[in-house]
Design a protein around this motif. Sequence first.
Motif, PDB file in Angstrom:
ATOM      1  N   PRO A 122       0.828  -1.215   0.000  1.00 21.81           N
ATOM      2  CA  PRO A 122       0.000   0.000   0.000  1.00 21.81           C
ATOM      3  C   PRO A 122       0.863   1.266   0.000  1.00 21.81           C
ATOM      4  O   PRO A 122       1.881   1.330   0.696  1.00 21.81           O
ATOM      5  CB  PRO A 122      -0.805  -0.108   1.299  1.00 21.81           C
ATOM      6  CG  PRO A 122      -0.664  -1.526   1.750  1.00 21.81           C
ATOM      7  CD  PRO A 122       0.668  -1.984   1.241  1.00 21.81           C
ATOM      8  N   HIS A 123       0.458   2.244  -0.791  1.00 22.44           N
ATOM      9  CA  HIS A 123       1.147   3.529  -0.757  1.00 22.44           C
ATOM     10  C   HIS A 123       0.504   4.427   0.292  1.00 22.44           C
ATOM     11  O   HIS A 123      -0.588   4.143   0.788  1.00 22.44           O
ATOM     12  CB  HIS A 123       1.110   4.196  -2.134  1.00 22.44           C
ATOM     13  CG  HIS A 123      -0.239   4.707  -2.537  1.00 22.44           C
ATOM     14  ND1 HIS A 123      -1.205   3.892  -3.092  1.00 22.44           N
ATOM     15  CD2 HIS A 123      -0.800   5.960  -2.466  1.00 22.44           C
ATOM     16  CE1 HIS A 123      -2.292   4.612  -3.357  1.00 22.44           C
ATOM     17  NE2 HIS A 123      -2.070   5.861  -2.981  1.00 22.44           N
ATOM     18  N   ASP A 124       1.172   5.499   0.635  1.00 24.82           N
ATOM     19  CA  ASP A 124       0.646   6.467   1.597  1.00 24.82           C
ATOM     20  C   ASP A 124      -0.253   7.463   0.870  1.00 24.82           C
ATOM     21  O   ASP A 124       0.217   8.194  -0.020  1.00 24.82           O
ATOM     22  CB  ASP A 124       1.793   7.195   2.293  1.00 24.82           C
ATOM     23  CG  ASP A 124       1.301   8.167   3.339  1.00 24.82           C
ATOM     24  OD1 ASP A 124       0.872   7.722   4.414  1.00 24.82           O
ATOM     25  OD2 ASP A 124       1.311   9.386   3.056  1.00 24.82           O
ATOM     26  N   LEU A 151      -7.207   7.919  -6.452  1.00 25.74           N
ATOM     27  CA  LEU A 151      -8.302   8.824  -6.107  1.00 25.74           C
ATOM     28  C   LEU A 151      -9.343   8.201  -5.188  1.00 25.74           C
ATOM     29  O   LEU A 151      -9.876   8.884  -4.299  1.00 25.74           O
ATOM     30  CB  LEU A 151      -8.967   9.335  -7.390  1.00 25.74           C
ATOM     31  CG  LEU A 151      -8.069  10.163  -8.321  1.00 25.74           C
ATOM     32  CD1 LEU A 151      -8.823  10.572  -9.571  1.00 25.74           C
ATOM     33  CD2 LEU A 151      -7.516  11.387  -7.603  1.00 25.74           C
ATOM     34  N   ASP A 152      -9.647   6.925  -5.364  1.00 23.54           N
ATOM     35  CA  ASP A 152     -10.673   6.291  -4.524  1.00 23.54           C
ATOM     36  C   ASP A 152     -10.355   6.383  -3.030  1.00 23.54           C
ATOM     37  O   ASP A 152     -11.236   6.743  -2.238  1.00 23.54           O
ATOM     38  CB  ASP A 152     -10.867   4.829  -4.942  1.00 23.54           C
ATOM     39  CG  ASP A 152     -11.681   4.688  -6.219  1.00 23.54           C
ATOM     40  OD1 ASP A 152     -12.461   5.615  -6.536  1.00 23.54           O
ATOM     41  OD2 ASP A 152     -11.548   3.654  -6.907  1.00 23.54           O
ATOM     42  N   PRO A 153      -9.128   6.077  -2.598  1.00 25.27           N
ATOM     43  CA  PRO A 153      -8.837   6.182  -1.161  1.00 25.27           C
ATOM     44  C   PRO A 153      -8.956   7.600  -0.617  1.00 25.27           C
ATOM     45  O   PRO A 153      -9.129   7.789   0.596  1.00 25.27           O
ATOM     46  CB  PRO A 153      -7.394   5.692  -1.057  1.00 25.27           C
ATOM     47  CG  PRO A 153      -7.169   4.860  -2.261  1.00 25.27           C
ATOM     48  CD  PRO A 153      -7.995   5.508  -3.336  1.00 25.27           C
ATOM     49  N   ASP A 186     -12.563  12.629  -9.112  1.00 26.76           N
ATOM     50  CA  ASP A 186     -11.682  13.124 -10.170  1.00 26.76           C
ATOM     51  C   ASP A 186     -10.760  14.189  -9.603  1.00 26.76           C
ATOM     52  O   ASP A 186     -10.890  14.605  -8.450  1.00 26.76           O
ATOM     53  CB  ASP A 186     -12.511  13.688 -11.336  1.00 26.76           C
ATOM     54  CG  ASP A 186     -13.596  14.648 -10.869  1.00 26.76           C
ATOM     55  OD1 ASP A 186     -13.281  15.543 -10.053  1.00 26.76           O
ATOM     56  OD2 ASP A 186     -14.755  14.505 -11.294  1.00 26.76           O
ATOM     57  N   CYS A 187      -9.832  14.651 -10.435  1.00 25.27           N
ATOM     58  CA  CYS A 187      -8.964  15.773 -10.074  1.00 25.27           C
ATOM     59  C   CYS A 187      -8.489  16.435 -11.358  1.00 25.27           C
ATOM     60  O   CYS A 187      -8.670  15.903 -12.458  1.00 25.27           O
ATOM     61  CB  CYS A 187      -7.779  15.311  -9.226  1.00 25.27           C
ATOM     62  SG  CYS A 187      -6.551  14.307 -10.115  1.00 25.27           S
ATOM     63  N   ILE A 188      -7.879  17.616 -11.205  1.00 30.08           N
ATOM     64  CA  ILE A 188      -7.299  18.328 -12.339  1.00 30.08           C
ATOM     65  C   ILE A 188      -5.785  18.157 -12.258  1.00 30.08           C
ATOM     66  O   ILE A 188      -5.174  18.500 -11.241  1.00 30.08           O
ATOM     67  CB  ILE A 188      -7.648  19.828 -12.322  1.00 30.08           C
ATOM     68  CG1 ILE A 188      -9.159  20.029 -12.318  1.00 30.08           C
ATOM     69  CG2 ILE A 188      -7.017  20.548 -13.518  1.00 30.08           C
ATOM     70  CD1 ILE A 188      -9.690  20.477 -10.975  1.00 30.08           C
ATOM     71  N   ARG A 189      -5.197  17.609 -13.310  1.00 35.72           N
ATOM     72  CA  ARG A 189      -3.742  17.430 -13.341  1.00 35.72           C
ATOM     73  C   ARG A 189      -3.102  18.579 -14.100  1.00 35.72           C
ATOM     74  O   ARG A 189      -3.412  18.814 -15.268  1.00 35.72           O
ATOM     75  CB  ARG A 189      -3.374  16.105 -14.002  1.00 35.72           C
ATOM     76  CG  ARG A 189      -1.869  15.831 -13.977  1.00 35.72           C
ATOM     77  CD  ARG A 189      -1.537  14.498 -14.609  1.00 35.72           C
ATOM     78  NE  ARG A 189      -1.804  14.495 -16.050  1.00 35.72           N
ATOM     79  CZ  ARG A 189      -1.766  13.417 -16.815  1.00 35.72           C
ATOM     80  NH1 ARG A 189      -1.502  12.242 -16.271  1.00 35.72           N
ATOM     81  NH2 ARG A 189      -2.009  13.489 -18.113  1.00 35.72           N
ATOM     82  N   ILE A 190      -2.217  19.286 -13.415  1.00 31.76           N
ATOM     83  CA  ILE A 190      -1.453  20.380 -14.019  1.00 31.76           C
ATOM     84  C   ILE A 190      -0.005  19.917 -14.082  1.00 31.76           C
ATOM     85  O   ILE A 190       0.673  19.808 -13.061  1.00 31.76           O
ATOM     86  CB  ILE A 190      -1.557  21.665 -13.177  1.00 31.76           C
ATOM     87  CG1 ILE A 190      -3.020  22.007 -12.881  1.00 31.76           C
ATOM     88  CG2 ILE A 190      -0.856  22.822 -13.883  1.00 31.76           C
ATOM     89  CD1 ILE A 190      -3.203  22.989 -11.740  1.00 31.76           C
ATOM     90  N   SER A 191       0.468  19.593 -15.269  1.00 32.82           N
ATOM     91  CA  SER A 191       1.798  19.012 -15.406  1.00 32.82           C
ATOM     92  C   SER A 191       2.652  19.878 -16.315  1.00 32.82           C
ATOM     93  O   SER A 191       2.229  20.272 -17.401  1.00 32.82           O
ATOM     94  CB  SER A 191       1.708  17.586 -15.944  1.00 32.82           C
ATOM     95  OG  SER A 191       0.945  17.519 -17.133  1.00 32.82           O
ATOM     96  N   LEU A 192       3.850  20.160 -15.857  1.00 33.58           N
ATOM     97  CA  LEU A 192       4.720  21.063 -16.612  1.00 33.58           C
ATOM     98  C   LEU A 192       6.055  20.400 -16.934  1.00 33.58           C
ATOM     99  O   LEU A 192       6.380  19.331 -16.438  1.00 33.58           O
ATOM    100  CB  LEU A 192       4.931  22.366 -15.834  1.00 33.58           C
ATOM    101  CG  LEU A 192       5.417  22.259 -14.384  1.00 33.58           C
ATOM    102  CD1 LEU A 192       6.923  22.133 -14.308  1.00 33.58           C
ATOM    103  CD2 LEU A 192       4.964  23.484 -13.595  1.00 33.58           C
TER     104      LEU A 192
END
Length: 417
Positions: free
Chosen positions: A145-147, A383-385, A390-396
């Motif tokens: 499991p991840h944190d 996201l479920d945990p 949903d979420c907005i991903r801002i990637s640069l």
Amino acid sequence: MLQQKPELIDAIRARFAHVDACPFQGPRIFFENAGGALTLKSVVETSAKFAAIPDNQGRDNVASHALVNIINKAKADLSVFMNASGGQFFVGESGTELLFRMIRTACVNAQPGCKVIGSSIEHPASRSAARRWAEIAGLNYVNVPHDDATGLVTAKDYRMLMTPDVVVATVLHASPVTGMGMDVAAIAHAIREVAPECFIIVDGIQHAAHGQMDLDSYNVDGYAISPYKVFSRHGYGVAWISDRLTALPHDQLIDAPAEGWEFGTRDTGAYATMSDVVEYFEWVGSQVSDASDRRDRIVAAGQAIRAYETHLTGAMINGIGNLPGLRDMDHIKILAGTDNPAREGLVSVVVQDMPSADVVTKLNTQGIRTHTRKADHYSGNVLDPLGLNDCIRISLCHYNTEHEVAQLLAALKDLRA
């Protein structure tokens, strides 16, 4: 260092196609790099050049010999880029396909009843392959499991569940959802302390664009990248495998060379574009250091890129000029913490009482390209945990600018349901 050299940022941006405008939309800011980075102009030129060449490798003619030399040069360039003194590089359909192939090979050559270990933070490219082939091969799958709060899985997390009968391990280098980078070398060390002969396979797809890969230091057996996420183009993936993974029985043609892992005639242009990518990193390194050695220049480039992208995400989170940062916007929540040193050029957020798809659409109308991650088969494990749909991903990437970050913050500041 890069933030102190605006003229260098301009020179960097000049090397990429469509850096500030979409051919379909017009002017736009590109914050969707985790979905596929911008393409080097040199890659576009190389792709066109090789698309016109009719000859194949392995023939006795001048053109064919030239193509073989180009492929061999690209493999040598990749060895420098990713610091691999042994093993081999080869290309396939995609990074995902290559992960499946490496994981499949390791699993079907294991003794039934042994274990495969992987983590819940992984992209389904490796997680799906490991679970599927563990079941087919009669192996037991162990989930680390991840944190949820940090978006990380650590060497300690792996060590707690390791046993000597673990024969295959999968590791994610960086998450395309949280943007957090894992300590691959430490995780591999923890695995090998308990199971020294375990085959360790790494998904480096999200991490590669940030320019810091060092295969010799990781002590792993497989590593995959997707070139379209590291300034090349779609249509192929690149894998590196150790000598001992190379030697395992694997899918190949009858009586073919035992060390061969490629199927059919590969695209020489795909290999050649990776040389373009490596040359670009060398050039960046030459601009930020006095290094003369190729590897030293690449290391310098990676360090400068990391520092600059940390600066940009810091500006995004903490604010820039008179604009408040995301942490000071009470209608916005940042995933994986505001002060997470593992962050690699990516910030995922949710806007209170607003579906993420609506936020992405509104930003798009202002010429700011971002992306929605949904709690589906790609991102549900993260996201479920968190109780998020949903979420907005801002990637640069390092060709983005402070001015672009400021425009994003201005757009988000008053964006409310």
